[in-house]
Write a protein that holds these residues in place. Structure first.
Motif, PDB file in Angstrom:
ATOM      1  N   HIS A   1       0.806  -1.210   0.000  1.00  0.00           N
ATOM      2  CA  HIS A   1       0.000   0.000   0.000  1.00  0.00           C
ATOM      3  C   HIS A   1       0.848   1.273   0.000  1.00  0.00           C
TER       4      HIS A   1
ATOM      5  N   ASP B   1      -4.203   2.903   7.798  1.00  0.00           N
ATOM      6  CA  ASP B   1      -2.967   3.285   7.108  1.00  0.00           C
ATOM      7  C   ASP B   1      -2.603   4.749   7.315  1.00  0.00           C
TER       8      ASP B   1
ATOM      9  N   ASP C   1     -10.230  -1.318   2.749  1.00  0.00           N
ATOM     10  CA  ASP C   1      -9.096  -1.696   3.594  1.00  0.00           C
ATOM     11  C   ASP C   1      -9.596  -2.129   4.974  1.00  0.00           C
TER      12      ASP C   1
ATOM     13  N   ASP D   1      -7.097  -2.186  -1.142  1.00  0.00           N
ATOM     14  CA  ASP D   1      -6.214  -3.077  -0.383  1.00  0.00           C
ATOM     15  C   ASP D   1      -6.973  -4.392  -0.265  1.00  0.00           C
TER      16      ASP D   1
HETATM   17 CA   LIG Z   1      -3.658  -0.754   3.467  1.00  0.00          CA
END
Ligand SMILES: [Ca+2]
Ligand SMILES: [Ca+2]
Ligand SMILES: [Ca+2]
Ligand SMILES: [Ca+2]
Ligand SMILES: [Ca+2]
Ligand SMILES: [Ca+2]
Ligand SMILES: [Ca+2]
Ligand SMILES: [Ca+2]
Ligand SMILES: [Ca+2]
Ligand SMILES: [Ca+2]
Ligand SMILES: [Ca+2]
Ligand SMILES: [Ca+2]
Lengths: 313, 313, 313, 313, 313, 313
Positions: free
Chosen positions: A128, A155, A151, A243
């Motif tokens: 990512h 993040d 996701d 993701d």
């Molecule tokens: Ca991610």
């Protein structure tokens, strides 16, 4: 002139059926001056991953999985065989200098956009971490960008503890101002997989967060539909960042950070389809597939199908 | 004084993020006099299994999977980082004398309860045979025990044919009077996976049985909610016994007795969450995970997540 | 006082035989002021690898394989159960800054040597890149170092193309003057696995090179014996650097760069034994084991046995 | 007379529980003159597969998975232990002449039907190519046949490009007149997995097609229920043809042509149950399971359970 | 003109070292009029195999393993980087008509020879069945052919029982007169792996047979040296046919017919080297590698190394 | 009369070649009154193993590997197709009572010997624990027994710590007087794999021990030849006990206690051949193969080949 009966040096020798167009048949290497519908680029960088990852191998595996899909949708009675996908190849990364790698990713996506050969783009990670330079390049080229992120994780980790890892792309983008908090939507966030501090960072910056609990209650398609609509009014283009670990480990066993309690393959595909059909959606990255630990390329196949749902509208 | 810059003999050298509390950070070895919130014990016995099983390896693998989970729930906006889990270690089993092993399991659970260090307990099998000595110890300590059992199987086989195997724990408990039939609830029982005789035993003894058909019709959460409520009125404590093969083989591929048509990971997690939140629920065992045949510890990860749902209320 | 009958929180619960001393029983975490026979350190760095590698996982796996070996040699009728191995743990590496990682490795090995707790040392990689900082630290501490390198490859690549990768450690050491060319012996070099330029570099700098052809003709033990003898006269200490890919892929299937035509396990073990018994041999690193792609930890088991041959003289 | 205490030459030595009847206990080899409830035949042919396949191994693996299932349904409180399954064995196929193999499959199914030993039949492929000779044999024996096909694919490819592959059975049947187009129902057809030309062939010939989109909207059980009803009025018997790749790759990872977005195991089992209970349903084939690439025989276990749902009504 | 900094559409993006020539760098697709040193052709046919085999996948895997080898021999201090390998691609085989496939293989090898672009040739199977059409083509082109066959098996089965399988190539060649019995040498024949009848066929036709017992006694290199010498005097060219199952299963775990008691990798490589260096040796096929069942492409790597020993003299 | 063309209910449908006799063709189930050359019995017990083991599955897997071998020896130009092997099946073991299991093994071997149907016997374990009851039964039947044991381990552990495990059979036999110390020969004993105490036990009781160092120096065949000769003069019969972990892990990757530095497959096979040909050698057991952790049944194939070398003299 040489004439071989059953040899075609340089071409695949697989069985082919005259009526079947495979998606790989729509793909060609970009050459100067060409134009097409969708640009494809590989971002094979995964050394910034916190946990062990060879997701750098994914661009090659996902491309080869495209060979399993045809261009025809029975649901829509429509054949997309004329779509033209221009493949810009994979960015050459640096084996030991990770900052240099991020820089190369940014420059390469930028250079691809600048030849203006296509209207829409697919970017294949890598981990990512690649979304940071990629989205920055899109923002520089198109102006304000909205992002829908599938996701299990936010993040938005701090950068002090490990530098620019695959846990930090959206932190970097938001803090650098390349992405406004409320231009970012996160779907599929999972309990006991994130830190309080980062959830608070998301809330403090206006990031729109939808957990698996939200998905369970209202369904994922309505969520995505609503948010694409919202973003389309306040941004120039919308970028999808998928993701693959948003999917449950049963459906995506080849992600570095697998876990239970995630999306089914049908939820993932339906929600990407829903998003992709909006005209402002111009780009999608697919990240965090590690072919080295997958079972029968199952996760790459799912990733390729996600890509298919973006390609054909 | 020695000062190492990047070495910490005896400690993990993994990457750590200052804002992330991992569940493994809440874990410490029990030492005399300590008190905590949840006691953890490993019951690594699987030689009593009818089919080949190395589920004795599960306590170690599930513990290490706890490292993948954090203490934060976004759904509840709550961080459980202060929960204290005391690990009593694994019972040392006998390599050839299986009766001795059962006896050691009983004594060890009993001794753990008697130091009264915690309010709630997680027990990691091992095969389902461990529930017999474990529940017996709880009954001896707390008085009347109610049990919710997630399982594809009744586990009330006769003891004449093979002794005290992993197919017999609830037979033994009911027949010995340690568990009244109507204090036992079985959820997720699957067709063509049990014998008529044992279904009849269940009915004859008032065991409450919910099949996958029931789950399909009404949903699993309402079933569990109702039964916890019922048990809470007639028992002193409630003990959850989670045989991971209640989950479909796609979600729990590492159980010895895998099969299709079972629970999804989301059904399993949601129903355990529902049960755990009742104040009378004091203990949970997780059994029948064989790390030796699993794919990427997927089943241990699911088991660890089941544990997480019990830990954090 | 609490007394558990079969629980020992914090200790392994494995079966133990009163007459068996496992090598893991000789291991303890280093604490200030301790002294022992052999120091052990983990150098879990593999992000500098050219080809995909998770050899960063090897220190943990090799350590756990020590549990399979006892302290007794029947060949020599000698029990080494009193040998004391002090484990300094693993160096904490940086997730994204590889120069920082090299620096941390150097500092950590140096700091370990400076507490002068042991006479001899085992260093567990990681990829072969770790030998550069490690040998540098030994040279700084002990003065002139001689090196015997088991390897299919020269590892003297140029640094311009990719920085300090796992293909460059001996180039760096020779060019920086930390290691004189004729103080380096390479054994097991394989055909069609190296470049002419790098073979020439070796020759030009006086590196002593023995190919698999040499091994086939004269046997590996005489080669090693002769070279240890030679080095012992011109260096202060001798350092063994064992790249496990010197072994044939049948014997070491878990190395990143596996291939056929290499050493058998018996050739490898016998030659390490031969070298280790010289009193000037003070250190050994074992590198290039990737547990993530191994079969049943076979390569880590071989690595652990290589370590055993160094430990017990 | 010899009397062995614990040896029974020629019989399995597995643990047995006196109250458990396994489905394998209902199975016996057909011998002349026998009659039973269900006939079983193996059609171990997969050399006609377009993509690599060893589905020829499936009859053996699926049979051995029957050992995991009992004869008792708790949902219906009914024990089917008296059902008698006659096993006709596997057709001996030709290693290099594939036309000869098709001919042998046809002859063998025909000969099995002609001994009229059973009322209903299960046929275990092999790849989907076996359905062409099999259904032809049923049509020759019973007259008009209706078919419900679970499949991600139409299987109506042209025969010019590769002869009679596993992609052509229903093309061959429809074109040869052995199966009328509107006597064929296809359920689970997936987008981007078929060619426009073949979808058109289906429509042009009146084949009833239900896509995954249809399944998502209305549920699969109502679709199957309606179509069995319809077919029952216009055909003599109904034949179920279950290509296991109709299931999502998470539930059937061992099919040659795996992919995401398919049926769950519960959808597949429920819909087969629904179909099987109609009295006109006389036969079922199960195809496209390749044990050589499966995980823990998961796909064969699912196939065996599909078979169970057909066996017990 | 477009200038990408780190993108090269159509080219690999792997790390490259300026001083390393990989064998894959010597490879190019044949185009009309080209000439080179060695011609390469893929014969991806394995449907004629008696036991399950996907050795049709080997040409692709072995080619990609060439990327692991360089052009430099340290033993000979010689760089072969100027060798030019022309790749004619893979023969397109027929999915269901195996006679047609054999015919296509024959025609394609013949057509390749007729363009006279190279002096020497490597042919990558596929199963051993491909040697029948291949050697026939060589005999038609060059006249009398001598063959050295590395194999655990005679491959002279009767054709009545299964047609032209991978167990019959040398029977077909000898009986059709394309290969005289005493022009065929078989090395590595294993006990309890062949039938008496076929050993007798070999003896009756003057085939020279060397068993593993012979190899154990005299070494394999002297055997091969002597026989190449002998053949060189009575034939126009010598063709090496390497069935990889001549190697012990520990060294070639990916052959369909693996077994113990075979050649080591070093024996295989040394003996191929010995043979290849004779000027009459013009061709080599490598067969019976099934990448689908291999471990980490170990057998393909060994096959690629066998090829390397033939390429570079 | 029913006549099926290509169906043979109850028989294998594999390809067969009219001139090939497979060893499995020599095998038949024992029935009362039969006599044959070699008796075969399965001893599927492995719950006494110290380390995880499913070697109870080996009798079935090794039997099925016999299908890969023929009856013909080219080395000796001899076909053994008339050898008759009577299979007594597998002993039914007890799932939880391990003493009962040992008793059943003893009784079953004894009962097999008492029907005096054969001259020689093969016993397939199971773990090495089965040798204790097996050898006891042979001693009771034949009088003084000599044993050659291929093993990395002495297997003379004390019984106090874990009862009668797979580490104790020869301790039990020697201490109970069923086997005199100097009637036992151990070959292949490995360094750092045993305890001093047990080596001393061996020496004190006159057990003849040959280490891998001895094998390396003199070759294994001369050792075995000499010891068979010696034993033949002082015992009634000789029993071979082959623990497959005597082989190096590269050759026998499926043993529970794998390790490097052991025998090659050729050393193992040659030495068993040498021993078996003496007329006093009447029995052989093969133990410690765990099919559940093997690679492509490689270890079972080697075990089957070991058996072949015993069968055919
Ligand atoms: Ca991610
Ligand atoms: Ca994630
Ligand atoms: Ca259970
Ligand atoms: Ca169960
Ligand atoms: Ca190296
Ligand atoms: Ca190397
Ligand atoms: Ca189909
Ligand atoms: Ca299909
Ligand atoms: Ca062959
Ligand atoms: Ca062969
Ligand atoms: Ca043993
Ligand atoms: Ca042993």
């Amino acid at each position: 002139m040489d004439k071989f009966s059953f040899l075609h040096p340089g071409m695949k020798s697989h069985f082919s059926d005259r009526f079947v167009t495979r998606i790989s048949d729509c793909l060609g290497w970009y050459k100067e001056g060409m134009s097409g519908d969708v640009g494809l680029i590989g971002l094979p960088a995964s050394k910034s991953s916190i946990t062990p990852s060879h997701s750098s191998g994914a661009p090659q595996t996902i491309r080869s999985c495209l060979n399993s899909y045809t261009t025809y949708s029975g649901e829509r009675s429509k054949d997309y065989k004329d779509l033209r996908i221009l493949d810009f190849g994979d960015v050459r990364i640096h084996p030991t200098n990770l900052d240099e790698t991020i820089s190369r990713l940014y420059i390469s996506v930028k250079e691809m956009l600048e030849v203006r050969a296509c209207e829409r783009y697919v970017l294949l990670g890598g981990d990512h971490g690649v979304s940071y330079p990629a989205i920055r390049a899109f923002q520089d080229h198109y102006g304000t960008v909205g992002v829908i992120q599938w996701d299990a994780h936010h993040d938005v980790r701090n950068l002090e503890d490990g530098g620019r890892t695959n846990g930090t792309p959206f932190r970097s983008l938001v803090e650098s101002g390349h992405l406004k908090g409320d231009h970012l939507v996160q779907v599929g966030i999972r309990d006991f997989s994130n830190a309080m501090k980062y959830h608070e960072f998301a809330k403090d910056h206006g990031i729109k967060v939808y957990t698996m609990g939200d998905v369970e209650q209202t369904g994922i398609v309505p969520i995505v539909k609503k948010e694409v609509e919202r973003l389309s009014k306040i941004t120039n283009i919308i970028y999808l960042s998928v993701d693959m670990d948003a999917a449950d480990q049963a459906f995506a066993p080849g992600c570095p950070a697998i876990g239970p309690g995630g999306l089914t393959s049908r939820e993932l595909l339906a929600s990407v389809s829903e998003a992709a059909k909006h005209e402002k959606v111009k780009a999608m990255d697919i990240v965090e597939v590690d072919p080295a630990v997958d079972f029968r390329d199952m996760t790459s196949r799912l990733a390729a199908h996600v890509m298919v749902r973006f390609l054909f509208l």
